[in-house]
Design a protein around this motif. Structure first.
Motif, PDB file in Angstrom:
ATOM      1  N   ILE A   7      -5.707   9.392  -5.049  1.00 14.89           N
ATOM      2  CA  ILE A   7      -5.525   8.216  -4.207  1.00 14.89           C
ATOM      3  C   ILE A   7      -4.498   8.472  -3.111  1.00 14.89           C
ATOM      4  O   ILE A   7      -3.413   8.982  -3.363  1.00 14.89           O
ATOM      5  CB  ILE A   7      -5.083   7.010  -5.061  1.00 14.89           C
ATOM      6  N   THR A   8      -4.847   8.096  -1.896  1.00 10.47           N
ATOM      7  CA  THR A   8      -3.937   8.196  -0.760  1.00 10.47           C
ATOM      8  C   THR A   8      -3.865   6.831  -0.082  1.00 10.47           C
ATOM      9  O   THR A   8      -4.707   5.953  -0.318  1.00 10.47           O
ATOM     10  CB  THR A   8      -4.427   9.230   0.265  1.00 10.47           C
ATOM     11  N   GLN A   9      -2.873   6.657   0.746  1.00  8.70           N
ATOM     12  CA  GLN A   9      -2.781   5.409   1.508  1.00  8.70           C
ATOM     13  C   GLN A   9      -4.021   5.223   2.368  1.00  8.70           C
ATOM     14  O   GLN A   9      -4.511   4.102   2.531  1.00  8.70           O
ATOM     15  CB  GLN A   9      -1.532   5.440   2.395  1.00  8.70           C
ATOM     16  N   ASN A  10      -4.547   6.332   2.885  1.00 11.61           N
ATOM     17  CA  ASN A  10      -5.723   6.240   3.745  1.00 11.61           C
ATOM     18  C   ASN A  10      -6.934   5.694   2.989  1.00 11.61           C
ATOM     19  O   ASN A  10      -7.709   4.910   3.540  1.00 11.61           O
ATOM     20  CB  ASN A  10      -6.060   7.622   4.310  1.00 11.61           C
ATOM     21  N   SER A  11      -7.079   6.097   1.709  1.00 10.49           N
ATOM     22  CA  SER A  11      -8.211   5.598   0.929  1.00 10.49           C
ATOM     23  C   SER A  11      -8.115   4.093   0.728  1.00 10.49           C
ATOM     24  O   SER A  11      -9.134   3.399   0.659  1.00 10.49           O
ATOM     25  CB  SER A  11      -8.287   6.322  -0.426  1.00 10.49           C
ATOM     26  N   VAL A  12      -6.888   3.581   0.639  1.00  3.04           N
ATOM     27  CA  VAL A  12      -6.699   2.135   0.507  1.00  3.04           C
ATOM     28  C   VAL A  12      -6.999   1.441   1.832  1.00  3.04           C
ATOM     29  O   VAL A  12      -7.720   0.428   1.876  1.00  3.04           O
ATOM     30  CB  VAL A  12      -5.268   1.799   0.068  1.00  3.04           C
ATOM     31  N   TYR A  13      -6.469   1.992   2.922  1.00  7.05           N
ATOM     32  CA  TYR A  13      -6.700   1.377   4.232  1.00  7.05           C
ATOM     33  C   TYR A  13      -8.188   1.354   4.592  1.00  7.05           C
ATOM     34  O   TYR A  13      -8.669   0.420   5.251  1.00  7.05           O
ATOM     35  CB  TYR A  13      -5.915   2.109   5.314  1.00  7.05           C
ATOM     36  N   THR A  17       0.823  -1.213   0.000  1.00 10.18           N
ATOM     37  CA  THR A  17       0.000   0.000   0.000  1.00 10.18           C
ATOM     38  C   THR A  17       0.857   1.262   0.000  1.00 10.18           C
ATOM     39  O   THR A  17       0.552   2.234  -0.689  1.00 10.18           O
ATOM     40  CB  THR A  17      -0.940  -0.001   1.221  1.00 10.18           C
ATOM     41  N   THR A  18       1.941   1.260   0.756  1.00  6.82           N
ATOM     42  CA  THR A  18       2.781   2.451   0.871  1.00  6.82           C
ATOM     43  C   THR A  18       3.452   2.817  -0.442  1.00  6.82           C
ATOM     44  O   THR A  18       3.440   3.983  -0.863  1.00  6.82           O
ATOM     45  CB  THR A  18       3.862   2.241   1.953  1.00  6.82           C
ATOM     46  N   GLN A  19       4.011   1.851  -1.129  1.00  2.00           N
ATOM     47  CA  GLN A  19       4.772   2.122  -2.348  1.00  2.00           C
ATOM     48  C   GLN A  19       3.904   2.148  -3.609  1.00  2.00           C
ATOM     49  O   GLN A  19       4.233   2.838  -4.572  1.00  2.00           O
ATOM     50  CB  GLN A  19       5.867   1.051  -2.509  1.00  2.00           C
ATOM     51  N   HIS A  20       2.805   1.433  -3.604  1.00  2.00           N
ATOM     52  CA  HIS A  20       1.972   1.329  -4.814  1.00  2.00           C
ATOM     53  C   HIS A  20       0.494   1.496  -4.459  1.00  2.00           C
ATOM     54  O   HIS A  20      -0.285   0.546  -4.572  1.00  2.00           O
ATOM     55  CB  HIS A  20       2.195  -0.018  -5.494  1.00  2.00           C
ATOM     56  N   PRO A  21       0.079   2.704  -4.049  1.00  5.23           N
ATOM     57  CA  PRO A  21      -1.311   2.907  -3.617  1.00  5.23           C
ATOM     58  C   PRO A  21      -2.346   2.656  -4.712  1.00  5.23           C
ATOM     59  O   PRO A  21      -3.439   2.173  -4.425  1.00  5.23           O
ATOM     60  CB  PRO A  21      -1.327   4.367  -3.154  1.00  5.23           C
ATOM     61  N   GLU A  22      -2.009   2.967  -5.971  1.00  4.73           N
ATOM     62  CA  GLU A  22      -2.984   2.749  -7.049  1.00  4.73           C
ATOM     63  C   GLU A  22      -3.265   1.259  -7.234  1.00  4.73           C
ATOM     64  O   GLU A  22      -4.422   0.831  -7.321  1.00  4.73           O
ATOM     65  CB  GLU A  22      -2.492   3.363  -8.356  1.00  4.73           C
ATOM     66  N   LEU A  23      -2.200   0.484  -7.287  1.00 12.07           N
ATOM     67  CA  LEU A  23      -2.361  -0.958  -7.417  1.00 12.07           C
ATOM     68  C   LEU A  23      -3.072  -1.528  -6.196  1.00 12.07           C
ATOM     69  O   LEU A  23      -3.939  -2.402  -6.314  1.00 12.07           O
ATOM     70  CB  LEU A  23      -0.989  -1.613  -7.583  1.00 12.07           C
ATOM     71  N   ALA A  24      -2.729  -1.025  -5.026  1.00 14.20           N
ATOM     72  CA  ALA A  24      -3.342  -1.505  -3.791  1.00 14.20           C
ATOM     73  C   ALA A  24      -4.836  -1.196  -3.756  1.00 14.20           C
ATOM     74  O   ALA A  24      -5.634  -2.015  -3.303  1.00 14.20           O
ATOM     75  CB  ALA A  24      -2.650  -0.879  -2.582  1.00 14.20           C
TER      76      ALA A  24
END
Length: 226
Positions: free
Chosen positions: A200-206, A125-132
């Motif tokens: 996209i942010t890390q938070n949106s993935v989490y 998630t940290t390095q590839h937020p779009e893919l995540a």
């Protein structure tokens, strides 16, 4: 003879307007400036529908009409709407690729597989937020199908928007859960169709990961109750 994209989008918009009117919404086609709140004055949405304190901003697009400029516009619009309670954004695709597959034929992921994949998503998630985010959406979608199956809901198709809407309509998912999913869907669509997005942010993935885990816990809780 192929139907022009603009006609397809207009026909879809008219159908949506009819559906919302039947549900008691007030419909505004291509609303004028005086019909827009201050935070939307710089935008020109296709349609706004209102019922009570609920306000929905709707854009209808086809894949062929999306480009980097429109993608950025939609991302900015979604972000502006997200900051205002009582408002939500709905992006409707006239010809989504997702309507053609059958989860039964493909073999939808099961609970233990989803849980395993979630651990993988967290790792990049940290390095590839779009893919995540794309990966996370696939997992939440698989989980929603399991929930629909457990609730014995009859689904006509399995595209993401329809699936989320049906579960919300049936009261299976809450309003806040529905809102989070609908806010994430435009981002998922942008990535899936090869468009850049800066939203996209890390938070949106989490948030998607945590929501999936919450849905999985609901499945386990229901099993224990049985």
């Amino acid at each position: 003879m192929a139907i022009p994209t603009a006609n397809l989008e207009r026909e879809r918009l008219l159908k949506l307007a009819e559906e919302y009117r039947e549900k008691g919404y007030e419909v505004f086609f291509h609303p004028n400036l005086e019909d827009l709140p201050d935070f939307l004055k710089t935008y020109r949405p296709d349609m706004i529908v209102r019922r009570g304190e609920e306000n929905v901003v709707i854009e209808v697009k086809s894949r062929s009409s999306l480009d980097s400029s429109s993608n950025q516009y939609l991302g900015n619009l979604a972000q502006a709407i997200e900051r205002h309670p009582g408002w939500r954004f709905e992006l409707v695709m006239t010809n989504p690729e997702d309507t053609t597959y059958s989860p039964k034929a493909e073999g939808s992921l099961q609970e233990h597989e989803i849980e395993s994949h979630l651990q993988v998503v967290r790792q990049f998630t940290t390095q590839h937020p779009e893919l995540a985010l794309l990966y996370s959406w696939s997992l939440v979608e698989a989980t929603l199908r399991l929930i629909a199956q457990k609730e014995e809901l009859s689904l006509e198709r399995f595209d993401p928007r329809y699936l989320v809407n049906q579960l919300a309509t049936e009261g299976v998912i809450s309003k806040s859960e529905y809102q989070l999913l609908m806010n994430s869907l435009p981002l998922r669509n942008s990535i899936a169709h090869g468009f850049k997005t800066i939203q996209i942010t890390q938070n949106s993935v989490y948030e998607l990961i945590e929501l999936t885990e919450q849905f999985l816990r609901t499945l386990h809780t229901d099993d224990e109750a049985d």
